[in-house]
Design a protein around this motif. Sequence first.
Motif, PDB file in Angstrom:
ATOM      1  N   ARG A 117       0.837  -1.200   0.000  1.00 46.87           N
ATOM      2  CA  ARG A 117       0.000   0.000   0.000  1.00 46.87           C
ATOM      3  C   ARG A 117       0.883   1.267   0.000  1.00 46.87           C
ATOM      4  O   ARG A 117       1.860   1.329   0.725  1.00 46.87           O
ATOM      5  CB  ARG A 117      -0.916   0.033   1.242  1.00 46.87           C
ATOM      6  CG  ARG A 117      -1.904   1.230   1.230  1.00 46.87           C
ATOM      7  CD  ARG A 117      -2.133   1.771   2.618  1.00 46.87           C
ATOM      8  NE  ARG A 117      -0.895   2.119   3.246  1.00 46.87           N
ATOM      9  CZ  ARG A 117      -0.212   3.224   2.958  1.00 46.87           C
ATOM     10  NH1 ARG A 117      -0.630   4.087   2.071  1.00 46.87           N
ATOM     11  NH2 ARG A 117       0.941   3.458   3.555  1.00 46.87           N
ATOM     12  N   LYS A 118       0.572   2.210  -0.863  1.00 42.16           N
ATOM     13  CA  LYS A 118       1.341   3.454  -0.868  1.00 42.16           C
ATOM     14  C   LYS A 118       0.508   4.582  -1.452  1.00 42.16           C
ATOM     15  O   LYS A 118      -0.574   4.358  -1.991  1.00 42.16           O
ATOM     16  CB  LYS A 118       2.647   3.293  -1.654  1.00 42.16           C
ATOM     17  CG  LYS A 118       2.507   3.074  -3.133  1.00 42.16           C
ATOM     18  CD  LYS A 118       3.782   2.626  -3.792  1.00 42.16           C
ATOM     19  CE  LYS A 118       4.893   3.653  -3.779  1.00 42.16           C
ATOM     20  NZ  LYS A 118       4.703   4.730  -4.796  1.00 42.16           N
ATOM     21  N   THR A 119       0.993   5.787  -1.302  1.00 37.72           N
ATOM     22  CA  THR A 119       0.347   6.976  -1.861  1.00 37.72           C
ATOM     23  C   THR A 119       0.910   7.221  -3.251  1.00 37.72           C
ATOM     24  O   THR A 119       2.105   7.052  -3.476  1.00 37.72           O
ATOM     25  CB  THR A 119       0.640   8.184  -0.972  1.00 37.72           C
ATOM     26  OG1 THR A 119       0.129   7.913   0.323  1.00 37.72           O
ATOM     27  CG2 THR A 119       0.011   9.447  -1.521  1.00 37.72           C
ATOM     28  N   MET A 128       9.029  12.980   4.816  1.00 40.28           N
ATOM     29  CA  MET A 128       9.049  12.886   3.358  1.00 40.28           C
ATOM     30  C   MET A 128      10.459  13.204   2.867  1.00 40.28           C
ATOM     31  O   MET A 128      10.972  14.297   3.126  1.00 40.28           O
ATOM     32  CB  MET A 128       8.090  13.926   2.779  1.00 40.28           C
ATOM     33  CG  MET A 128       6.867  14.189   3.603  1.00 40.28           C
ATOM     34  SD  MET A 128       5.596  12.989   3.284  1.00 40.28           S
ATOM     35  CE  MET A 128       4.815  13.798   1.904  1.00 40.28           C
ATOM     36  N   GLN A 170      -4.502   9.485  -3.766  1.00 38.63           N
ATOM     37  CA  GLN A 170      -3.758  10.546  -3.059  1.00 38.63           C
ATOM     38  C   GLN A 170      -4.725  11.593  -2.520  1.00 38.63           C
ATOM     39  O   GLN A 170      -5.751  11.876  -3.153  1.00 38.63           O
ATOM     40  CB  GLN A 170      -2.741  11.222  -3.985  1.00 38.63           C
ATOM     41  CG  GLN A 170      -1.869  12.256  -3.254  1.00 38.63           C
ATOM     42  CD  GLN A 170      -0.919  13.000  -4.155  1.00 38.63           C
ATOM     43  OE1 GLN A 170      -1.217  13.244  -5.326  1.00 38.63           O
ATOM     44  NE2 GLN A 170       0.256  13.343  -3.635  1.00 38.63           N
ATOM     45  N   PHE A 171      -4.391  12.119  -1.379  1.00 40.14           N
ATOM     46  CA  PHE A 171      -5.157  13.228  -0.805  1.00 40.14           C
ATOM     47  C   PHE A 171      -5.099  14.430  -1.758  1.00 40.14           C
ATOM     48  O   PHE A 171      -4.047  14.702  -2.329  1.00 40.14           O
ATOM     49  CB  PHE A 171      -4.505  13.686   0.504  1.00 40.14           C
ATOM     50  CG  PHE A 171      -5.089  13.106   1.742  1.00 40.14           C
ATOM     51  CD1 PHE A 171      -4.589  11.930   2.263  1.00 40.14           C
ATOM     52  CD2 PHE A 171      -6.121  13.735   2.407  1.00 40.14           C
ATOM     53  CE1 PHE A 171      -5.124  11.393   3.428  1.00 40.14           C
ATOM     54  CE2 PHE A 171      -6.664  13.210   3.560  1.00 40.14           C
ATOM     55  CZ  PHE A 171      -6.161  12.041   4.075  1.00 40.14           C
ATOM     56  N   SER A 189      -5.199  17.709  -0.716  1.00 34.93           N
ATOM     57  CA  SER A 189      -5.302  18.331   0.605  1.00 34.93           C
ATOM     58  C   SER A 189      -5.062  19.828   0.631  1.00 34.93           C
ATOM     59  O   SER A 189      -5.383  20.471   1.620  1.00 34.93           O
ATOM     60  CB  SER A 189      -4.273  17.681   1.523  1.00 34.93           C
ATOM     61  OG  SER A 189      -3.010  17.918   0.956  1.00 34.93           O
ATOM     62  N   TRP A 243       8.708  13.240  -3.734  1.00 32.24           N
ATOM     63  CA  TRP A 243       9.293  12.706  -2.496  1.00 32.24           C
ATOM     64  C   TRP A 243       8.992  11.226  -2.373  1.00 32.24           C
ATOM     65  O   TRP A 243       8.131  10.692  -3.064  1.00 32.24           O
ATOM     66  CB  TRP A 243       8.691  13.436  -1.302  1.00 32.24           C
ATOM     67  CG  TRP A 243       7.221  13.212  -1.135  1.00 32.24           C
ATOM     68  CD1 TRP A 243       6.615  12.179  -0.485  1.00 32.24           C
ATOM     69  CD2 TRP A 243       6.162  14.017  -1.659  1.00 32.24           C
ATOM     70  NE1 TRP A 243       5.256  12.285  -0.580  1.00 32.24           N
ATOM     71  CE2 TRP A 243       4.945  13.408  -1.295  1.00 32.24           C
ATOM     72  CE3 TRP A 243       6.114  15.183  -2.425  1.00 32.24           C
ATOM     73  CZ2 TRP A 243       3.701  13.921  -1.658  1.00 32.24           C
ATOM     74  CZ3 TRP A 243       4.885  15.720  -2.777  1.00 32.24           C
ATOM     75  CH2 TRP A 243       3.690  15.088  -2.386  1.00 32.24           C
ATOM     76  N   SER A 263       8.284   8.263   0.736  1.00 34.41           N
ATOM     77  CA  SER A 263       7.985   8.189   2.176  1.00 34.41           C
ATOM     78  C   SER A 263       7.715   6.747   2.567  1.00 34.41           C
ATOM     79  O   SER A 263       6.753   6.428   3.255  1.00 34.41           O
ATOM     80  CB  SER A 263       6.787   9.089   2.503  1.00 34.41           C
ATOM     81  OG  SER A 263       5.703   8.810   1.626  1.00 34.41           O
ATOM     82  N   ARG A 264       8.581   5.837   2.078  1.00 37.51           N
ATOM     83  CA  ARG A 264       8.426   4.413   2.391  1.00 37.51           C
ATOM     84  C   ARG A 264       9.062   4.062   3.722  1.00 37.51           C
ATOM     85  O   ARG A 264       8.793   3.004   4.275  1.00 37.51           O
ATOM     86  CB  ARG A 264       9.075   3.539   1.278  1.00 37.51           C
ATOM     87  CG  ARG A 264       8.561   3.774  -0.106  1.00 37.51           C
ATOM     88  CD  ARG A 264       7.055   3.675  -0.238  1.00 37.51           C
ATOM     89  NE  ARG A 264       6.575   2.340   0.134  1.00 37.51           N
ATOM     90  CZ  ARG A 264       5.366   2.126   0.677  1.00 37.51           C
ATOM     91  NH1 ARG A 264       4.602   3.154   0.973  1.00 37.51           N
ATOM     92  NH2 ARG A 264       4.971   0.921   0.984  1.00 37.51           N
ATOM     93  N   ARG A 297       9.951   3.642   7.542  1.00 37.62           N
ATOM     94  CA  ARG A 297       9.143   3.544   8.759  1.00 37.62           C
ATOM     95  C   ARG A 297      10.062   3.421   9.966  1.00 37.62           C
ATOM     96  O   ARG A 297      11.201   2.967   9.865  1.00 37.62           O
ATOM     97  CB  ARG A 297       8.220   2.319   8.696  1.00 37.62           C
ATOM     98  CG  ARG A 297       7.123   2.427   7.635  1.00 37.62           C
ATOM     99  CD  ARG A 297       6.133   3.530   7.951  1.00 37.62           C
ATOM    100  NE  ARG A 297       4.978   3.542   7.044  1.00 37.62           N
ATOM    101  CZ  ARG A 297       4.935   4.198   5.886  1.00 37.62           C
ATOM    102  NH1 ARG A 297       5.998   4.856   5.454  1.00 37.62           N
ATOM    103  NH2 ARG A 297       3.848   4.173   5.132  1.00 37.62           N
TER     104      ARG A 297
END
Length: 263
Positions: free
Chosen positions: A10-12, A99, A190-191, A193, A237, A239-240, A242
């Motif tokens: 799962r990712k954006t 990010m 994706q948001f 936002s 960017w 952001s994987r 964690r």
Amino acid sequence: MQFLDVLRARKTTNGPFRPDPVTEEHQRLLMEVAGAAPSQLNSQPWRFVIIEDRQTIETIAAISGESMTKVMAEGTFFERYKPYFRFSEAEMEEKRNGMLFDQLPLLLRPFTKRVFTEQGQAMMNRLRVPQKLGEENRRLVEGSPLLLAVLLDRAEYRPGQLSSFYSLFSMGAAMENVWLTTGEIGMGIQFVSFPMEVPENWERIQRLLHVPDDLELMAVYRLGYLPENAKRPAIDWSSRQRKRPSQYVFRDTCETPESNWDS
Ligand SMILES: Cc1cc2nc3c(=O)[nH]c(=O)nc-3n(C[C@H](O)[C@H](O)[C@H](O)COP(=O)(O)O)c2cc1C
């Protein structure tokens, strides 16, 4: 895909979607999995607007691009979110959150160290970076075949009361089901936002979607099918990363971080 593979994958999606309309079968599936989420007393406080109308998508895209340009030019975005911006692998390895801006136009790379300073902001405004980013954001949102607005029932979502936490949690669970399922059916999400960062622009979207008084517009997402070998946006960017388990897992009390699971 196996369940855990779907979850781990799962990712954006920061990049563009294919223009292909989202099939009705997939729209129904996404709303079925959203509705299957847990909620306090099974109250199901969520509501969704599936937006395919081009005029509406283009208007929301324009509002999103404008909002991004505004918060970038005023520096409020950087000020608000700078704790999460990383510009080196080393910094990311140390913090393991945020990010990592690992895709930047050559022109901007020298400024990464000063991006949060007044001179950095002045330089970016002189280079019209906010306008370029805003226009790229407008194109990204406009190019999406489907937008999804998420709302909460005000009878359940009462800010300041326990029910607001429950409703937000339930909404998050519903959206996680949608997010996971997009991965299973070759889609991305994706948001959208930036309009949330500019209250008067968020109100414009509420009016555009004819949001009634008994509902609260909470978020807007863009969705679509993933193109093969998508080109990364000019500024992008990853952001994987964690945190290690010892950074967020405790054993029995908060005094004992779980230190045996770090790989
Ligand atoms: C409450 C919330 C707000 C978010 N807002 C944005 C956003 O404004 N723009 C964006 O691109 N991603 C947004 N995201 C996605 C996060 O940036 C992303 O989940 C995080 O960086 C981890 O990356 P991943 O989703 O690819 O694993 C948001 C996620 C959450 C849960």
